[in-house]
Scaffold this motif. Structure first.
Motif, short mmCIF file in Angstrom:
data_model
loop_
_atom_site.label_atom_id
_atom_site.label_comp_id
_atom_site.label_asym_id
_atom_site.label_seq_id
_atom_site.Cartn_x
_atom_site.Cartn_y
_atom_site.Cartn_z
N ASN A 30 40.72 38.58 45.29
CA ASN A 30 39.83 39.59 45.85
C ASN A 30 40.55 40.82 46.35
OD1 ASN A 30 37.53 38.08 45.40
ND2 ASN A 30 37.69 37.02 47.36
N SER A 31 41.77 40.66 46.81
CA SER A 31 42.45 41.77 47.47
C SER A 31 43.72 42.15 46.74
CB SER A 31 42.79 41.38 48.92
OG SER A 31 41.63 41.05 49.63
N THR A 53 41.55 46.94 47.66
CA THR A 53 40.23 46.37 47.43
C THR A 53 39.78 45.45 48.54
OG1 THR A 53 41.16 44.53 46.17
CG2 THR A 53 40.56 46.51 44.94
N GLY A 56 38.38 48.06 50.76
CA GLY A 56 37.71 49.20 50.14
C GLY A 56 38.25 50.53 50.62
N THR A 58 40.57 53.85 50.62
CA THR A 58 41.21 54.74 49.67
C THR A 58 42.14 55.71 50.39
OG1 THR A 58 39.31 56.23 49.77
CG2 THR A 58 39.35 54.62 47.97
N GLN A 72 36.00 52.77 41.40
CA GLN A 72 36.35 51.51 40.75
C GLN A 72 35.11 50.83 40.21
OE1 GLN A 72 38.30 48.67 43.32
NE2 GLN A 72 39.55 47.88 41.64
N ASN A 74 34.19 47.34 39.37
CA ASN A 74 34.70 45.98 39.52
C ASN A 74 34.35 45.09 38.33
OD1 ASN A 74 35.92 46.42 42.05
ND2 ASN A 74 33.95 46.16 43.07
N ASN A 77 36.89 45.89 35.89
CA ASN A 77 38.28 45.94 36.40
C ASN A 77 38.94 47.25 36.01
OD1 ASN A 77 38.25 43.42 37.68
ND2 ASN A 77 38.73 42.37 35.78
#
Length: 125
Positions: A30-31, A53, A56, A58, A72, A74, A77
């Motif tokens: 996830n990260s 991620t 979230g 930036t 992004q 998801n 990807n």
């Protein structure tokens, strides 16, 4: 193992726009961090923008704030870098990068384990 495939570079006049894409292939938790770096001839590689991620979050280098935007997809990807109001000083080879490690600054290129092949961005005055 993560593979990164970039696209979207090209040549534009100052004030123009380009969108870079970076498709990531592999197994993802996830990260993670994904970002864009650039390197102009005779200069060091510079962090342009990155996303973590897990939160979230930036990040952008000051010189592109207000002009470049990360996004992004998801499901695909894929990481995008929308570049508006391009300037000649944005001319460089742009690289997509990926890392798992959360610790460290987003712009530290040595912390990124996987890199794309690069895509050239040329901005003429």
């Amino acid at each position: 193992q993560v593979q990164l495939v970039e696209s979207g570079g090209g040549s534009v006049q100052a004030g123009g726009s380009l969108r870079l894409s970076c498709a990531a292939f592999g197994y993802f938790y996830n990260s993670y961090w994904m970002g864009w770096f650039r390197q102009a001839p005779g200069k060091e590689r510079e962090g342009v923008a990155a996303i973590y991620t897990g939160a979230g979050s930036t990040y952008y280098v000051d010189s592109v704030k207000g002009r470049f935007t990360l996004s992004q997809d998801n499901a695909k990807n894929t990481l995008y870098l929308q570049m508006n109001n391009l300037k000649p000083e944005d001319t460089a080879m742009y690289y997509c990068a990926f890392r798992w490690a959360r610790r460290g600054n987003w712009y530290q290129s040595d912390l990124y384990k996987y890199w794309g092949q690069g895509t050239q961005v040329t901005v003429s005055s």
